[in-house]
Write an enzyme that holds these catalytic residues in place. Structure first.
Site, short mmCIF file in Angstrom:
data_model
loop_
_atom_site.label_atom_id
_atom_site.label_comp_id
_atom_site.label_asym_id
_atom_site.label_seq_id
_atom_site.Cartn_x
_atom_site.Cartn_y
_atom_site.Cartn_z
N ALA A 16 -6.14 10.11 7.20
CA ALA A 16 -4.71 10.08 6.90
C ALA A 16 -3.85 10.17 8.15
CB ALA A 16 -4.37 11.21 5.94
N GLU B 58 -18.12 18.38 1.31
CA GLU B 58 -17.20 19.08 0.41
C GLU B 58 -17.63 18.93 -1.05
OE1 GLU B 58 -13.14 18.95 3.12
OE2 GLU B 58 -13.46 17.38 1.64
N GLY C 78 0.82 -1.20 0.00
CA GLY C 78 0.00 0.00 0.00
C GLY C 78 0.86 1.25 0.00
#
Length: 417
Positions: A312, A171, A13
């Site tokens: 994240a 968003e 990943g």
């Protein structure tokens, strides 16, 4: 005299967790192999701006080989994980097997439709780059179709439903409304885009449930000012062509449905043959290791550790801890267990409006938007992408123009035919 082989770390990943780990191991005496099915690292917080014609894919995605070039102990392999032999310490991929001394799984998350087949078949998603490009193409194509349709048949083309009131849904809904009312109205002068409707649907009683209620209310107010209709406390039960059936018994006309309401861990965890936790996440110990397999680590969205959010920051902090753990293991020492430090959360609602929650500080409106711009600009991984993104943002802000309004579809390669 032959130089002894160094321990090999295989990272699966190349997202935030995997790339951060590879960088954190640059001075550790190991050889690193970074494996991913894509040859790019995706800056996912800005992917919605690709789907709404503001940013080019090259501004949110960077070549992994370019990013690891400065890392002298790291190489990249383009491959898809198909299994793992824990006894022989081999990662199995569609390109061959890779031996490892340490294995780190950082494969992220995928869309979760919660078993709703009609939603899965009849909605567009916004989780990865191909989906963002497909969504951009669809939005532009739907307005072209509307321009050909008789006036009385145009409304389905101009009706959009965004399912999910988290950061991505908020968003995207704000950006889509601005794209329609500030940009496309100049391209499609023959269409009455005052009739265009963007509806945001959220199953709970407020938007942005991870934020303080005052920021949720500010986000709702800002979206309504941008002509986004809000439906709270209802869920989508079924999607038919041009229509949604909601849990309160009502129906909603929408020619386009965009799903942003849920994710689950990638299917990589199933290859480990261990019991999985909620959302398909892999249980790990306090050092993010697979129980009874201290050479195997799981980080990011895939790891079930203290129910951390699939964002994240947890992935990056976990990656740095794993790098320190591997270095300590090679020295024969130990570390304290992993502890997450929350740096805050933020979401933009569009032009001049965002919400940010950093510790006890809560910001909204223009000030929140300014903080959001600075933080995201700093975190884009290359200087060239930062500069290009800043120029695109400035152009859109001052001239109300989105620079990437092109329909592009890739042809199949010879190997696919």
């Amino acid at each position: 005299m032959t130089r002894p082989a160094r321990p090999r770390v295989v990272i699966v990943g190349a997202g935030f967790g995997g790339l951060t780990l590879a960088r954190a191991l640059r001075r550790v005496p190991v050889d690193v192999t970074l494996v991913d099915r894509n040859n790019y690292h995706l800056f996912t917080p800005l992917i919605y701006q690709v789907s709404t014609s503001l940013l080019d894919p090259s501004q949110v995605a960077q070549s992994v080989r370019k990013l690891v070039r400065p890392l002298k102990n790291c190489d990249f392999c383009l491959a898809d994980m198909t299994g793992v032999n824990l006894e022989l310490r081999q990662l199995e991929t569609d390109r061959g097997d890779l031996p490892f001394d340490y294995l780190v799984l950082a494969t992220g998350s995928v869309n979760n439709y919660f078993g709703n087949r009609s939603l899965e078949r009849r909605s567009l998603a916004l989780k990865d780059l191909p989906e963002a490009l497909a969504l951009r193409n669809w939005i532009l194509e739907i307005f072209e179709r509307a321009s050909w349709a008789p006036a009385e048949q145009r409304q389905p083309y101009l009706s959009f439903a965004v399912v999910g009131g988290g950061p991505t849904g908020v968003e995207f809904a704000g950006a889509l409304s601005e794209l329609i009312r500030l940009v496309l109205r100049k391209d499609f002068r023959q269409l009455d885009l005052g009739r265009a409707r963007v509806t945001l649907i959220e199953g709970t009683d407020r938007l942005l449930s991870a934020f303080h209620p005052s920021l949720s209310a500010a986000a709702l107010h800002s979206l309504e000012k941008k002509s986004v209709a809000i439906r709270l406390g209802v869920m989508v039960e079924k999607v038919e062509t041009g229509q949604l059936h909601l849990s309160d018994g009502s129906t909603l006309q929408a020619g386009t449905v965009v799903w942003t309401a849920g994710v689950r861990a990638a299917d990589t965890g199933k290859l480990l043959n261990v019991p999985l936790g909620r959302q398909g996440r892999v249980p790990v110990d306090s050092h993010l290791r697979l129980p009874e397999r201290p050479q195997v680590f799981v980080i990011g969205d895939l790891a079930a550790h203290e129910d951390l959010p699939m964002l994240a920051q947890p992935a990056m902090q976990e990656a740095r801890h794993v790098a320190r753990t591997i270095a300590a293991d090679l020295r024969g020492t130990s570390l304290e267990p992993f502890r997450y430090r929350d740096p805050g959360i933020m979401a933009t609602i569009g032009r001049n409006s965002a919400v940010a929650q950093i510790g006890g500080v809560r910001l909204s409106g223009f000030l929140g938007w300014t903080v959001w711009l600075v933080v995201h600009l700093i975190n884009i991984v290359t200087f060239r992408a930062r500069l290009a993104t800043l120029l695109n943002w400035a152009w859109d802000y001052f001239f109300l123009d989105r620079p990437v309004r092109i329909l592009v579809r890739a042809n199949d390669s010879p190997g696919d035919s």
